[in-house]
Write an enzyme that holds these catalytic residues in place. Structure first.
Site, PDB file in Angstrom:
ATOM      1  N   ASP A 166       0.863  -1.184   0.000  1.00 13.66           N
ATOM      2  CA  ASP A 166       0.000   0.000   0.000  1.00 13.66           C
ATOM      3  C   ASP A 166       0.897   1.232   0.000  1.00 13.66           C
ATOM      4  O   ASP A 166       2.056   1.161  -0.405  1.00 13.66           O
ATOM      5  CB  ASP A 166      -0.947  -0.023   1.212  1.00 13.66           C
ATOM      6  CG  ASP A 166      -2.272   0.669   0.932  1.00 13.66           C
ATOM      7  OD1 ASP A 166      -2.257   1.867   0.605  1.00 13.66           O
ATOM      8  OD2 ASP A 166      -3.321   0.011   1.034  1.00 13.66           O
ATOM      9  N   HIS A 207      -3.539   6.325   3.035  1.00 15.17           N
ATOM     10  CA  HIS A 207      -4.461   5.234   2.723  1.00 15.17           C
ATOM     11  C   HIS A 207      -4.100   3.951   3.462  1.00 15.17           C
ATOM     12  O   HIS A 207      -4.955   3.285   4.049  1.00 15.17           O
ATOM     13  CB  HIS A 207      -4.479   4.983   1.217  1.00 15.17           C
ATOM     14  CG  HIS A 207      -5.427   3.913   0.798  1.00 15.17           C
ATOM     15  ND1 HIS A 207      -5.048   2.601   0.614  1.00 15.17           N
ATOM     16  CD2 HIS A 207      -6.754   3.958   0.534  1.00 15.17           C
ATOM     17  CE1 HIS A 207      -6.093   1.885   0.259  1.00 15.17           C
ATOM     18  NE2 HIS A 207      -7.148   2.683   0.196  1.00 15.17           N
ATOM     19  N   SER A 365     -11.481  -1.073  -0.319  1.00 11.38           N
ATOM     20  CA  SER A 365     -10.218  -1.245   0.400  1.00 11.38           C
ATOM     21  C   SER A 365     -10.473  -1.712   1.824  1.00 11.38           C
ATOM     22  O   SER A 365      -9.729  -2.534   2.378  1.00 11.38           O
ATOM     23  CB  SER A 365      -9.430   0.066   0.442  1.00 11.38           C
ATOM     24  OG  SER A 365      -8.809   0.327  -0.773  1.00 11.38           O
TER      25      SER A 365
END
Length: 921
Positions: A166, A207, A365
């Site tokens: 990520d 994120h 996600s």
């Protein structure tokens, strides 16, 4: 041939390193057999005529894959052009495949909302749910019964390592335990530290921190992960959720296996999966790792790696078990999990709050992160070794045993769409209660992906598979009105010659793409009401001159019936003028919705059965009808008698000799696609000295920047380009070839407004088309909008049909929720792609826009639509001069333009300002 790569090899400076920044020009080369970088280098240098590149192994496991990288040369080109260059390199070197790194091909944004100008704000508004967050931070765990599973079976994921490629993980109280950075790695920068840098230049800063919290956040914190006893190992592989560079992720999968991870969760995706990634996934699954990926957001179709059949694909639902509005879906989906309004850890650029929690996290996600934690619970409950033994007894990898168990125990609500959303919703308690020997396994899933779906299951693309998937994904996306706004590139991608030959007649022609103006983030609907009030007042006010409260009082004073009388009258006039184009039944329905929309503001206590999105679009329809009209230009000048002009008629009549000659110099810019069709990509206008001005984001649709060593900025025209000045865009006697890009702003613009970048370009025109001369250029000099006497302006351009708008929640109106308002033109009998003028007022002047650090932009309230990009903005005051270049905005809220004179005074370091004259002295 290989123009880009040859130029890059002369500009780049080799570093001798093998780190993998995702924003520089890079290609993955697949050789027919084992190869060393040392042996391959000389041949590549000879082919390109320069040795300015790094060459190294893609992964330790792949002895036939090399990465060709050009340090210091940014990715500025369109994906289609990069794939074409890759094809040329493949043929020249006799390789099996060449896959380029590309800029993210579509837009996606998730729970950690980016700053105002980052990618995705408007797209996110289109696909996110607008429901209120739930106060219970553990509602998602309860929906998938992870809380019950942990209590009943005494598990927490303890002893299990979960790998997460990520953006990295930043410091946060929710993650002060359960994250092992020492085992992770930063593949982007080539360092051991996988910390997310939280750079504002990243597409999705923070994120990885949000997703990690849903996996391993401990019970003592606000967020509780679905495996609060597990250990998450972060790998920094990307800057954005939408991935264009896959080698870092492939390396992370190999590293996760080496570090003892039993589960890998991937909250990322793209339109294609190259060989290097598919091999890494296969290696992980063969080593009995459980590999999961998010189905994707906003684009509707399942993204890669979720469509890799070696991967478990997870879609998203809301708290009631209904499909989350933004979830991608398709036959590739295996299972669904919560994706709407989750409580997640949040870190944002420039903020130091280490305890911040976002209570409205949305995205698949998060669904896959929760499911990965459930996988860890399952492994702890039964043990990795025994489960592996059971899978091998059946001749399967552990991945397939878990996939079968997950699907078998899922909860399937009434009316569940098993074709598109998987077997059902994760049920952790049922999963852990199922004896592994009772798991019912079936055939291993078949291959999937956009190329197989569009071109047929018998397509064997071989070394062109990545490009085939990318092209198919692009074409399918453009056919979906609700999803196509996410696309970064305006022109429909064309296959390389090799892929075109392979596809033959499999390739559907489809509708071509068009340029969409960069969009500004949505603002509250109070601006729409203010525009409506000033538009109906007949004064010289702009929306910034009046408060929302005063606007409502003004409309109340006029009365709703009076407003609607105007609507009815103008609808009738339009129907009489264009009976073949106007849908009178739809006009009646629109009038009812407009009445409800206005009423929702005049009487807020009265119940209105319309969403905020529908109210906004109804107000836009009303503003166009009664305040800021868009008037179709006629060859005979009869636009002056259009009934839609309303109170603007006097302004245009008295200034007709000033603005009409300037409007004649405005033309429609077209690019010719592979089928020989001229595609509308924007607007431009003719200046003196054979130059046409338009936006940088317009030329990005057909012009590819080529690096150079001498400071010049050459562009390669990928398609034939022309400008046509006929108001109807039909008379080819008024079409002229655009031969080259003379100069342009320094940076590619993308799909969202970034006012620090100059969205301006000049093209050279060939004035001899063999039939007729071009119109007289706009050569009266410039007037700056910093002049406070300049209040009224006119926008001239070629608006295109809107592809999509903000609308109601599709759970109310299913998949046709945009159908009504997408037909806005049928209310008025409008024809798109022809010349329009739109009068309006200056709102904020240069230096007054908070999001404009350069002070070279202004805002206005004239009506504009896609295709207006590159429109000329002229003053309606004497002597009638050019003042601005329209470049983007958001309907009813913010229309933005460059003040041309201000740009010439400061420049951006790349745009050649001396090509244009300035203010007349």
């Amino acid at each position: 041939m290989l123009d880009l790569l040859k130029a890059a090899s002369r500009v780049a400076v080799p570093t001798g390193r093998d780190n993998l920044p995702t924003d520089i020009l890079s290609f993955t080369l697949e050789y027919p057999g084992p190869v060393s970088p040392e042996d391959a280098r000389a041949g590549i240098a000879a082919l390109l005529g320069g040795d300015g590149f790094d060459l190294f192994r893609a992964t330790e496991a792949d002895d036939d894959l090399l990465v060709l990288q050009f340090p210091g040369v940014p990715i500025e080109q369109s994906p289609g052009y990069l794939f074409a260059q890759a094809g040329e390199l493949r043929d020249a070197l006799g390789l099996v495949s060449v896959t380029p790194d590309i800029s993210p091909p579509f837009t996606d944004v998730e729970s950690v909302a980016p700053p105002i100008e980052n990618v995705g704000d408007v797209v996110w508004d289109l696909c996110r749910a607008h429901t209120a967050p739930l106060p219970d931070p553990d509602w998602a765990l309860k929906l998938i019964k992870a809380d019950r599973a942990m209590t009943r079976f005494g598990v927490s994921g303890a002893g299990q390592r979960i790998g997460q490629p990520d953006t990295g993980v930043a410091a946060h109280r929710e993650l002060d335990q359960g994250v092992d950075k020492a085992r992770g790695y930063n593949f982007v920068d080539g360092t051991p530290d996988p910390t997310d840098p939280l750079s504002p230049q990243m597409g999705s800063p923070g994120h990885g921190t949000g997703t990690a919290s849903l996996v391993t956040s401990r019970r003592s914190h606000h967020v509780t992960g679905s495996a609060p006893g597990a250990t998450l190992i972060p790998f920094r592989t990307n800057n954005a959720v939408v991935v264009g560079a896959w080698v870092p992720v492939a390396r992370a999968l190999d590293r996760a296996r080496d570090q003892g991870c039993r589960v890998v969760t991937m909250s990322l995706g793209s339109a294609f999966g190259p060989r290097v990634m598919r091999r890494a996934v296969a290696r992980a699954v063969s080593a009995d790792l459980i590999v999961l990926a998010a189905a994707g957001n906003c684009v509707r179709f399942v993204t890669y790696p979720a469509f890799d059949r070696n991967v478990i694909a997870v879609a998203g639902v809301d708290h009631a078990g209904n499909r989350w509005r933004g979830s991608c879906r398709g036959p590739e989906v295996d299972i669904s999990a919560p994706a709407e309004n989750l409580h997640v850890a949040r870190r944002r650029p420039g903020e130091m709050d280490l305890a911040d929690v976002n209570t409205g996290g949305q995205g698949t996600s998060f669904a896959v992160a929760l499911t990965a934690g459930v996988a860890a619970l399952w492994l702890e409950r039964f043990g990795w070794a025994p489960l592996r033994q059971e899978a091998h007894r059946r001749g399967l990898p552990l991945q397939e045993l878990f996939r079968a168990a997950l699907r078998q125990t899922s909860r399937c609500p009434v009316g569940w769409d098993t074709d598109l959303m998987g077997a059902g919703i994760v049920d952790a308690e049922a999963l852990l209660a199922l004896d592994p020997q009772d798991i019912v396994t079936g055939p291993v899933p078949e291959a999937a992906g956009p190329a197989l779906s569009l071109f047929g299951p018998d397509l064997d693309a071989g070394g062109l598979q990545a490009e085939a998937d990318f092209v198919a994904f692009d074409w399918r996306l453009r056919a979906e009105p609700e999803a196509s706004i996410t696309l970064e590139n305006a022109m429909r991608e064309q296959p390389s010659p090799a892929l075109a030959a392979l596809l033959g007649d499999r390739a559907p022609i489809g509708a071509p793409g068009l340029v969409l103006a960069p969009v500004a983030p949505p603002a509250p609907l109070d601006r729409a009401v203010r525009r409506l009030a000033v538009g109906r007042s007949g004064t010289t006010e702009s929306a910034s001159d009046i408060s929302y409260e005063a606007s409502v009082e003004r409309l109340r004073g006029e009365g709703l019936d009076a407003v609607m009388e105007t609507v009815t009258e103008l609808f009738q006039l339009k129907a009489e003028a264009a009976p073949d184009l106007v849908d009178t039944t739809m006009q009646a329905e629109a009038a009812d919705r407009i009445r409800q929309a206005v009423q929702s503001h005049l009487d807020p206590d009265r119940e209105v059965h319309m969403s905020a999105g529908e109210v906004g679009y109804a107000l836009e329809a009303l503003v166009q009808l009664t305040g800021r009209p868009a008037i179709r230009v006629q060859a005979d000048g009869s636009e002056l008698f259009d009934p839609m002009l309303g109170t603007w008629k006097a302004d245009l009549l008295t200034a007709v000799s000033r603005w009409q000659p300037l409007v004649r110099a405005v033309g429609r810019i077209d690019a010719r696609n592979a089928q020989g069709t001229w595609v509308h990509v924007g607007t431009g206008f003719l200046l003196s000295d054979g130059l046409v001005m338009t936006n940088r984001h317009v030329i990005d649709a057909f012009a590819e920047p080529i690096p150079s060593t001498d400071g010049s900025r050459p562009f390669h025209l990928r398609f034939p380009v022309s400008i046509i000045f006929d108001p109807e865009a039909q008379d080819d006697d008024t079409r002229f070839t655009l031969t080259e890009v003379a100069t342009a702003g320094a940076a590619r613009i993308g799909r969202t407004v970034n006012m620090s970048r100059l969205d301006m370009a000049l093209l050279r025109i060939d004035p001899d088309n063999g039939r007729a001369p071009p119109p007289d250029p706009i050569d009266r000099g410039l007037i700056s909008t910093t002049d406070t006497d300049l209040t009224k302006i006119l926008v001239a351009g070629y608006p295109a049909e809107p592809r999509s708008v903000r609308g109601p929640d599709p759970r109310q109106d299913k998949d046709n929720y945009l159908a009504f308002w997408a037909r806005l033109g049928e209310l008025y009998g409008d024809k798109y792609g022809v010349k329009y003028i739109s009068p309006g007022m200056i709102e904020a002047r240069p230096g007054a826009l908070a999001t404009d650090p350069r002070g070279w932009a202004f805002s206005h309230d004239a009506t504009t639509l896609p295709g207006n990009s590159g429109s000329a903005i002229v003053s309606l005051h004497s002597p009638g001069q050019l003042c601005g270049l329209h470049f983007g905005g958001q309907s009813l809220e913010t229309n933005l333009a460059h003040d041309i004179q201000t740009v010439l005074n400061m420049g951006d370091g790349a745009f050649l300002t001396d090509l244009i004259g300035g203010t007349d002295e």
